[in-house]
Design an enzyme around this catalytic site. Sequence first.
Site, PDB file in Angstrom:
ATOM      1  N   GLY A  35       0.821  -1.204   0.000  1.00 32.50           N
ATOM      2  CA  GLY A  35       0.000   0.000   0.000  1.00 32.50           C
ATOM      3  C   GLY A  35       0.853   1.251   0.000  1.00 32.50           C
ATOM      4  O   GLY A  35       2.008   1.222  -0.425  1.00 32.50           O
ATOM      5  N   LEU A  37       0.450   3.724  -1.978  1.00 36.04           N
ATOM      6  CA  LEU A  37       0.794   3.645  -3.397  1.00 36.04           C
ATOM      7  C   LEU A  37       1.191   5.010  -3.969  1.00 36.04           C
ATOM      8  O   LEU A  37       0.592   6.030  -3.640  1.00 36.04           O
ATOM      9  CB  LEU A  37      -0.395   3.076  -4.182  1.00 36.04           C
ATOM     10  CG  LEU A  37      -0.907   1.714  -3.708  1.00 36.04           C
ATOM     11  CD1 LEU A  37      -2.089   1.254  -4.572  1.00 36.04           C
ATOM     12  CD2 LEU A  37       0.205   0.655  -3.714  1.00 36.04           C
ATOM     13  N   HIS A  38       2.202   4.987  -4.829  1.00 36.64           N
ATOM     14  CA  HIS A  38       2.659   6.204  -5.509  1.00 36.64           C
ATOM     15  C   HIS A  38       2.809   5.884  -6.995  1.00 36.64           C
ATOM     16  O   HIS A  38       2.472   4.766  -7.429  1.00 36.64           O
ATOM     17  CB  HIS A  38       3.983   6.697  -4.888  1.00 36.64           C
ATOM     18  CG  HIS A  38       5.007   5.609  -4.728  1.00 36.64           C
ATOM     19  ND1 HIS A  38       5.597   4.974  -5.804  1.00 36.64           N
ATOM     20  CD2 HIS A  38       5.528   5.008  -3.626  1.00 36.64           C
ATOM     21  CE1 HIS A  38       6.448   4.065  -5.378  1.00 36.64           C
ATOM     22  NE2 HIS A  38       6.416   4.048  -4.054  1.00 36.64           N
ATOM     23  N   ASP A  39       3.342   6.826  -7.747  1.00 31.35           N
ATOM     24  CA  ASP A  39       3.399   6.624  -9.199  1.00 31.35           C
ATOM     25  C   ASP A  39       4.273   5.432  -9.595  1.00 31.35           C
ATOM     26  O   ASP A  39       4.109   4.873 -10.683  1.00 31.35           O
ATOM     27  CB  ASP A  39       3.930   7.889  -9.896  1.00 31.35           C
ATOM     28  CG  ASP A  39       2.862   8.971  -9.933  1.00 31.35           C
ATOM     29  OD1 ASP A  39       1.721   8.695  -9.503  1.00 31.35           O
ATOM     30  OD2 ASP A  39       3.177  10.092 -10.377  1.00 31.35           O
ATOM     31  N   HIS A  41       4.216   2.532  -8.066  1.00 29.15           N
ATOM     32  CA  HIS A  41       3.285   1.395  -8.061  1.00 29.15           C
ATOM     33  C   HIS A  41       2.367   1.445  -9.288  1.00 29.15           C
ATOM     34  O   HIS A  41       2.067   0.415  -9.892  1.00 29.15           O
ATOM     35  CB  HIS A  41       2.415   1.424  -6.805  1.00 29.15           C
ATOM     36  CG  HIS A  41       3.169   1.216  -5.528  1.00 29.15           C
ATOM     37  ND1 HIS A  41       3.371   2.213  -4.614  1.00 29.15           N
ATOM     38  CD2 HIS A  41       3.766   0.112  -5.015  1.00 29.15           C
ATOM     39  CE1 HIS A  41       4.052   1.753  -3.586  1.00 29.15           C
ATOM     40  NE2 HIS A  41       4.315   0.479  -3.798  1.00 29.15           N
ATOM     41  N   GLN A 158      15.623  -7.671  -3.880  1.00 28.18           N
ATOM     42  CA  GLN A 158      14.342  -8.359  -3.685  1.00 28.18           C
ATOM     43  C   GLN A 158      13.849  -8.971  -5.001  1.00 28.18           C
ATOM     44  O   GLN A 158      13.364 -10.105  -5.035  1.00 28.18           O
ATOM     45  CB  GLN A 158      13.306  -7.372  -3.144  1.00 28.18           C
ATOM     46  CG  GLN A 158      11.877  -7.908  -3.129  1.00 28.18           C
ATOM     47  CD  GLN A 158      10.896  -6.942  -2.517  1.00 28.18           C
ATOM     48  OE1 GLN A 158      10.732  -6.921  -1.319  1.00 28.18           O
ATOM     49  NE2 GLN A 158      10.210  -6.143  -3.332  1.00 28.18           N
ATOM     50  N   MET A 189      11.090   6.999  -6.347  1.00 32.02           N
ATOM     51  CA  MET A 189       9.836   7.026  -5.581  1.00 32.02           C
ATOM     52  C   MET A 189       9.802   5.873  -4.600  1.00 32.02           C
ATOM     53  O   MET A 189      10.185   4.747  -4.937  1.00 32.02           O
ATOM     54  CB  MET A 189       8.646   6.953  -6.527  1.00 32.02           C
ATOM     55  CG  MET A 189       8.486   8.233  -7.276  1.00 32.02           C
ATOM     56  SD  MET A 189       6.882   8.354  -8.044  1.00 32.02           S
ATOM     57  CE  MET A 189       7.118   9.899  -8.916  1.00 32.02           C
ATOM     58  N   SER A 191       7.507   4.614  -0.792  1.00 32.74           N
ATOM     59  CA  SER A 191       6.486   4.955   0.213  1.00 32.74           C
ATOM     60  C   SER A 191       7.139   5.591   1.429  1.00 32.74           C
ATOM     61  O   SER A 191       6.494   6.324   2.186  1.00 32.74           O
ATOM     62  CB  SER A 191       5.726   3.703   0.643  1.00 32.74           C
ATOM     63  OG  SER A 191       5.206   3.059  -0.491  1.00 32.74           O
TER      64      SER A 191
HETATM   65  O1  PAF Z   1       8.286  -4.441  -2.074  1.00 30.98           O
HETATM   66  C1  PAF Z   1       7.328  -4.518  -1.271  1.00 30.98           C
HETATM   67  O2  PAF Z   1       6.451  -3.653  -1.212  1.00 30.98           O
HETATM   68  C2  PAF Z   1       7.235  -5.726  -0.345  1.00 30.98           C
HETATM   69  O3  PAF Z   1       8.506  -6.162   0.043  1.00 30.98           O
HETATM   70  C3  PAF Z   1       6.420  -6.891  -0.943  1.00 30.98           C
HETATM   71  C4  PAF Z   1       7.059  -7.446  -2.189  1.00 30.98           C
HETATM   72  C5  PAF Z   1       5.011  -6.417  -1.271  1.00 30.98           C
HETATM   73  C6  PAF Z   1       6.317  -8.034   0.069  1.00 30.98           C
HETATM   74  O4  PAF Z   1       5.688  -7.629   1.242  1.00 30.98           O
END
Ligand code: PAF
Length: 283
Positions: A35, A37-39, A41, A158, A189, A191
Amino acid sequence: MSRSPLIVRTVPALRRALDSLRAKKATTALVPTMGALHDGHVSLVRLAKRRAAKLIVSIFVNPTQFAPSEDFSSYPRTWKADVAKLAAENVDLIWNPDVKTMYPDGFATRILTEGPATVGLEDRFRPHFFGGVTTVVGKLFTQCRPDFAIFGEKDFQQLRVVTRMGRDLDLGVKVIGSPTVRERDGLAMSSRNVYLSAEERRVAPALYRAMKETAKRLRAGDDIKAAMAGGAELITDAGFILDYFEARHADTLAPIGSTKEGPVRILVAAKLGKTRLIDNFGV
Ligand code: PAF
Protein backbone atom coordinates in the site's frame (compact mmCIF):
# COMPACT_ATOMS: atom_id res chain seq x y z
CA MET A 1 -13.88 5.53 -17.10
CA SER A 2 -12.71 3.85 -13.91
CA ARG A 3 -14.45 0.94 -12.20
CA SER A 4 -14.23 -0.17 -8.60
CA PRO A 5 -12.00 -3.17 -8.01
CA LEU A 6 -13.45 -6.09 -6.09
CA ILE A 7 -11.92 -6.07 -2.61
CA VAL A 8 -11.44 -9.46 -0.93
CA ARG A 9 -10.10 -10.21 2.53
CA THR A 10 -10.46 -13.96 3.08
CA VAL A 11 -8.90 -16.92 1.29
CA PRO A 12 -12.25 -18.55 0.34
CA ALA A 13 -13.48 -15.21 -1.10
CA LEU A 14 -10.20 -14.87 -2.99
CA ARG A 15 -10.63 -18.36 -4.50
CA ARG A 16 -14.17 -17.57 -5.65
CA ALA A 17 -13.08 -14.23 -7.10
CA LEU A 18 -10.14 -15.82 -8.94
CA ASP A 19 -12.36 -18.59 -10.35
CA SER A 20 -14.65 -15.99 -11.81
CA LEU A 21 -11.73 -13.82 -13.10
CA ARG A 22 -10.32 -16.84 -14.89
CA ALA A 23 -13.69 -18.11 -16.15
CA LYS A 24 -12.75 -17.35 -19.73
CA LYS A 25 -9.18 -18.58 -19.26
CA ALA A 26 -8.06 -14.97 -18.81
CA THR A 27 -4.42 -14.50 -17.87
CA THR A 28 -3.75 -12.76 -14.56
CA ALA A 29 -0.97 -10.56 -13.26
CA LEU A 30 -0.28 -9.82 -9.60
CA VAL A 31 1.34 -6.64 -8.28
CA PRO A 32 2.30 -7.30 -4.64
CA THR A 33 2.39 -4.11 -2.56
CA MET A 34 2.30 -2.87 1.00
CA GLY A 35 0.00 0.00 0.00
CA ALA A 36 0.91 3.70 0.37
CA LEU A 37 0.79 3.64 -3.40
CA HIS A 38 2.66 6.20 -5.51
CA ASP A 39 3.40 6.62 -9.20
CA GLY A 40 6.03 3.87 -9.01
CA HIS A 41 3.28 1.40 -8.06
CA VAL A 42 1.04 2.79 -10.80
CA SER A 43 3.79 2.03 -13.32
CA LEU A 44 3.89 -1.59 -12.05
CA VAL A 45 0.13 -1.85 -12.56
CA ARG A 46 0.43 -0.42 -16.07
CA LEU A 47 3.13 -2.94 -16.95
CA ALA A 48 0.91 -5.71 -15.52
CA LYS A 49 -1.89 -4.49 -17.75
CA ARG A 50 0.27 -4.92 -20.82
CA ARG A 51 0.97 -8.56 -19.85
CA ALA A 52 -2.33 -9.95 -18.64
CA ALA A 53 -6.06 -9.61 -19.11
CA LYS A 54 -6.90 -9.38 -15.41
CA LEU A 55 -5.08 -7.42 -12.71
CA ILE A 56 -4.73 -8.32 -9.06
CA VAL A 57 -3.01 -5.99 -6.59
CA SER A 58 -2.29 -7.18 -3.08
CA ILE A 59 -2.11 -4.66 -0.26
CA PHE A 60 -0.63 -6.16 2.88
CA VAL A 61 1.87 -4.56 5.23
CA ASN A 62 3.82 -7.69 6.02
CA PRO A 63 4.99 -7.75 9.67
CA THR A 64 7.49 -10.58 9.15
CA GLN A 65 9.79 -8.46 6.96
CA PHE A 66 10.20 -5.77 9.63
CA ALA A 67 12.60 -6.15 12.57
CA PRO A 68 11.14 -5.14 15.96
CA SER A 69 13.20 -1.91 15.77
CA GLU A 70 11.79 -0.99 12.33
CA ASP A 71 8.76 0.95 11.16
CA PHE A 72 5.98 -1.67 10.90
CA SER A 73 3.55 0.26 13.10
CA SER A 74 4.31 3.66 11.56
CA TYR A 75 4.55 2.42 7.95
CA PRO A 76 2.27 4.75 5.92
CA ARG A 77 -1.24 3.36 5.43
CA THR A 78 -3.36 5.23 2.88
CA TRP A 79 -6.18 2.79 2.11
CA LYS A 80 -8.77 5.14 0.57
CA ALA A 81 -6.28 6.86 -1.70
CA ASP A 82 -4.83 3.46 -2.70
CA VAL A 83 -8.24 2.10 -3.72
CA ALA A 84 -8.95 5.27 -5.73
CA LYS A 85 -5.62 4.93 -7.57
CA LEU A 86 -6.27 1.26 -8.37
CA ALA A 87 -9.83 2.02 -9.50
CA ALA A 88 -8.45 4.67 -11.88
CA GLU A 89 -6.19 1.96 -13.35
CA ASN A 90 -9.10 -0.48 -13.74
CA VAL A 91 -7.58 -3.06 -11.43
CA ASP A 92 -9.92 -6.04 -11.16
CA LEU A 93 -9.17 -7.33 -7.68
CA ILE A 94 -7.55 -6.04 -4.50
CA TRP A 95 -6.35 -8.80 -2.17
CA ASN A 96 -6.25 -7.22 1.29
CA PRO A 97 -5.87 -9.91 3.93
CA ASP A 98 -5.28 -9.07 7.57
CA VAL A 99 -2.35 -10.38 9.60
CA LYS A 100 -4.40 -13.26 11.10
CA THR A 101 -5.44 -14.40 7.63
CA MET A 102 -1.87 -14.46 6.38
CA TYR A 103 -0.35 -15.77 9.60
CA PRO A 104 -3.03 -17.70 11.52
CA ASP A 105 -2.33 -18.81 15.08
CA GLY A 106 0.28 -21.54 15.03
CA PHE A 107 1.77 -20.45 11.69
CA ALA A 108 5.15 -22.17 11.60
CA THR A 109 6.47 -22.10 8.05
CA ARG A 110 9.16 -19.94 6.54
CA ILE A 111 10.68 -19.89 3.07
CA LEU A 112 14.41 -19.34 3.36
CA THR A 113 16.42 -18.57 0.25
CA GLU A 114 20.13 -18.44 -0.45
CA GLY A 115 21.86 -17.25 -3.64
CA PRO A 116 20.91 -13.60 -4.20
CA ALA A 117 19.43 -13.44 -0.69
CA THR A 118 22.83 -13.97 0.92
CA VAL A 119 25.22 -11.71 -0.98
CA GLY A 120 25.90 -9.23 1.82
CA LEU A 121 23.75 -6.31 0.72
CA GLU A 122 20.28 -5.83 2.30
CA ASP A 123 20.69 -9.21 4.03
CA ARG A 124 23.73 -7.85 5.91
CA PHE A 125 21.85 -4.87 7.34
CA ARG A 126 18.33 -6.37 7.57
CA PRO A 127 18.94 -10.08 8.29
CA HIS A 128 15.23 -10.73 8.96
CA PHE A 129 14.08 -9.11 5.71
CA PHE A 130 14.26 -11.72 2.96
CA GLY A 131 12.84 -14.53 5.12
CA GLY A 132 9.76 -12.33 5.61
CA VAL A 133 9.56 -11.27 1.96
CA THR A 134 9.95 -14.76 0.48
CA THR A 135 7.45 -16.26 2.92
CA VAL A 136 4.80 -13.66 2.16
CA VAL A 137 5.48 -13.57 -1.59
CA GLY A 138 5.44 -17.40 -1.68
CA LYS A 139 2.02 -17.25 0.00
CA LEU A 140 0.77 -14.51 -2.34
CA PHE A 141 1.87 -16.55 -5.35
CA THR A 142 0.16 -19.74 -4.16
CA GLN A 143 -2.98 -17.86 -3.06
CA CYS A 144 -3.35 -15.86 -6.30
CA ARG A 145 -1.64 -18.27 -8.75
CA PRO A 146 -0.95 -15.43 -11.24
CA ASP A 147 0.65 -15.97 -14.63
CA PHE A 148 2.82 -12.89 -14.07
CA ALA A 149 4.01 -10.95 -11.04
CA ILE A 150 5.49 -7.47 -11.31
CA PHE A 151 8.13 -6.13 -8.91
CA GLY A 152 9.93 -2.79 -8.99
CA GLU A 153 13.62 -2.71 -9.87
CA LYS A 154 14.02 -0.18 -7.07
CA ASP A 155 14.24 -3.14 -4.66
CA PHE A 156 16.76 -4.81 -6.93
CA GLN A 157 17.96 -7.54 -4.58
CA GLN A 158 14.34 -8.36 -3.69
CA LEU A 159 13.56 -8.70 -7.41
CA ARG A 160 16.43 -11.16 -7.84
CA VAL A 161 15.43 -13.10 -4.70
CA VAL A 162 11.75 -13.55 -5.62
CA THR A 163 12.66 -14.44 -9.22
CA ARG A 164 14.99 -17.17 -7.92
CA MET A 165 12.40 -18.42 -5.42
CA GLY A 166 9.64 -18.59 -8.06
CA ARG A 167 11.89 -20.67 -10.28
CA ASP A 168 13.26 -22.90 -7.53
CA LEU A 169 9.80 -23.76 -6.21
CA ASP A 170 8.21 -24.19 -9.68
CA LEU A 171 5.55 -21.71 -8.73
CA GLY A 172 4.60 -21.18 -12.39
CA VAL A 173 4.74 -17.40 -12.10
CA LYS A 174 6.80 -15.31 -14.48
CA VAL A 175 8.41 -12.56 -12.40
CA ILE A 176 8.92 -9.31 -14.31
CA GLY A 177 10.98 -6.34 -13.14
CA SER A 178 9.75 -2.83 -13.80
CA PRO A 179 12.08 0.20 -14.06
CA THR A 180 12.32 2.58 -11.11
CA VAL A 181 10.17 5.68 -11.32
CA ARG A 182 11.94 8.84 -10.16
CA GLU A 183 10.93 12.29 -9.04
CA ARG A 184 12.05 15.09 -11.39
CA ASP A 185 15.23 15.56 -9.33
CA GLY A 186 16.15 11.86 -9.53
CA LEU A 187 14.96 10.62 -6.13
CA ALA A 188 13.51 7.13 -6.54
CA MET A 189 9.84 7.03 -5.58
CA SER A 190 9.28 5.15 -2.34
CA SER A 191 6.49 4.96 0.21
CA ARG A 192 9.09 5.84 2.85
CA ASN A 193 9.99 9.20 1.22
CA VAL A 194 7.18 10.73 3.32
CA TYR A 195 9.44 10.31 6.35
CA LEU A 196 11.94 12.85 4.97
CA SER A 197 11.93 16.38 6.41
CA ALA A 198 11.95 19.25 3.90
CA GLU A 199 15.73 19.63 4.30
CA GLU A 200 16.33 15.87 3.94
CA ARG A 201 14.10 15.79 0.86
CA ARG A 202 16.30 18.50 -0.67
CA VAL A 203 19.44 16.46 0.02
CA ALA A 204 18.04 13.01 -0.93
CA PRO A 205 18.64 13.15 -4.74
CA ALA A 206 22.41 13.15 -3.97
CA LEU A 207 22.10 9.34 -3.95
CA TYR A 208 20.94 9.32 -7.55
CA ARG A 209 23.55 11.85 -8.64
CA ALA A 210 26.33 9.82 -7.01
CA MET A 211 25.21 6.60 -8.75
CA LYS A 212 24.93 8.38 -12.08
CA GLU A 213 28.36 9.97 -11.74
CA THR A 214 29.92 6.65 -10.68
CA ALA A 215 28.27 4.78 -13.57
CA LYS A 216 29.71 7.40 -15.95
CA ARG A 217 33.20 6.85 -14.54
CA LEU A 218 32.86 3.06 -14.77
CA ARG A 219 31.61 3.27 -18.37
CA ALA A 220 34.61 5.45 -19.17
CA GLY A 221 36.89 2.67 -17.87
CA ASP A 222 37.89 4.13 -14.49
CA ASP A 223 39.27 1.80 -11.86
CA ILE A 224 36.31 0.27 -10.05
CA LYS A 225 37.68 0.81 -6.53
CA ALA A 226 38.48 4.45 -7.20
CA ALA A 227 35.14 5.12 -8.87
CA MET A 228 33.19 3.47 -6.02
CA ALA A 229 35.20 5.34 -3.38
CA GLY A 230 34.47 8.62 -5.21
CA GLY A 231 30.74 7.86 -5.30
CA ALA A 232 30.68 6.88 -1.63
CA GLU A 233 32.33 10.17 -0.75
CA LEU A 234 29.70 12.16 -2.67
CA ILE A 235 27.01 10.39 -0.63
CA THR A 236 28.60 10.85 2.79
CA ASP A 237 29.54 14.47 1.98
CA ALA A 238 25.85 15.13 1.29
CA GLY A 239 25.05 14.01 4.85
CA PHE A 240 24.11 10.34 4.49
CA ILE A 241 25.35 7.53 6.71
CA LEU A 242 26.21 4.79 4.26
CA ASP A 243 25.28 1.12 4.75
CA TYR A 244 26.71 0.08 1.39
CA PHE A 245 27.59 1.48 -2.01
CA GLU A 246 28.67 -1.37 -4.23
CA ALA A 247 29.10 -2.44 -7.83
CA ARG A 248 27.80 -5.98 -8.31
CA HIS A 249 27.11 -8.41 -11.13
CA ALA A 250 23.60 -7.41 -12.20
CA ASP A 251 22.31 -10.99 -12.46
CA THR A 252 23.97 -12.83 -9.58
CA LEU A 253 24.70 -9.80 -7.36
CA ALA A 254 28.15 -11.29 -6.77
CA PRO A 255 30.98 -8.81 -6.08
CA ILE A 256 32.98 -7.87 -9.17
CA GLY A 257 36.53 -6.66 -9.60
CA SER A 258 36.07 -5.23 -13.08
CA THR A 259 33.24 -4.04 -15.31
CA LYS A 260 34.34 -6.70 -17.82
CA GLU A 261 32.94 -9.41 -15.51
CA GLY A 262 29.38 -8.91 -16.71
CA PRO A 263 26.48 -6.49 -16.61
CA VAL A 264 27.09 -4.24 -13.62
CA ARG A 265 24.61 -2.74 -11.18
CA ILE A 266 25.46 -0.13 -8.58
CA LEU A 267 23.48 -0.68 -5.38
CA VAL A 268 23.22 1.70 -2.46
CA ALA A 269 21.58 1.88 0.96
CA ALA A 270 22.08 4.88 3.20
CA LYS A 271 20.43 6.68 6.08
CA LEU A 272 19.42 10.31 5.98
CA GLY A 273 18.42 11.22 9.51
CA LYS A 274 16.13 8.38 10.57
CA THR A 275 15.11 7.40 7.04
CA ARG A 276 16.88 4.58 5.25
CA LEU A 277 16.84 4.87 1.46
CA ILE A 278 17.86 2.23 -1.07
CA ASP A 279 18.43 2.65 -4.79
CA ASN A 280 20.37 1.16 -7.70
CA PHE A 281 21.55 2.05 -11.17
CA GLY A 282 22.64 0.06 -14.25
CA VAL A 283 26.14 0.71 -15.60
O1 PAF B 1 8.29 -4.44 -2.07
C1 PAF B 1 7.33 -4.52 -1.27
O2 PAF B 1 6.45 -3.65 -1.21
C2 PAF B 1 7.24 -5.73 -0.34
O3 PAF B 1 8.51 -6.16 0.04
C3 PAF B 1 6.42 -6.89 -0.94
C4 PAF B 1 7.06 -7.45 -2.19
C5 PAF B 1 5.01 -6.42 -1.27
C6 PAF B 1 6.32 -8.03 0.07
O4 PAF B 1 5.69 -7.63 1.24
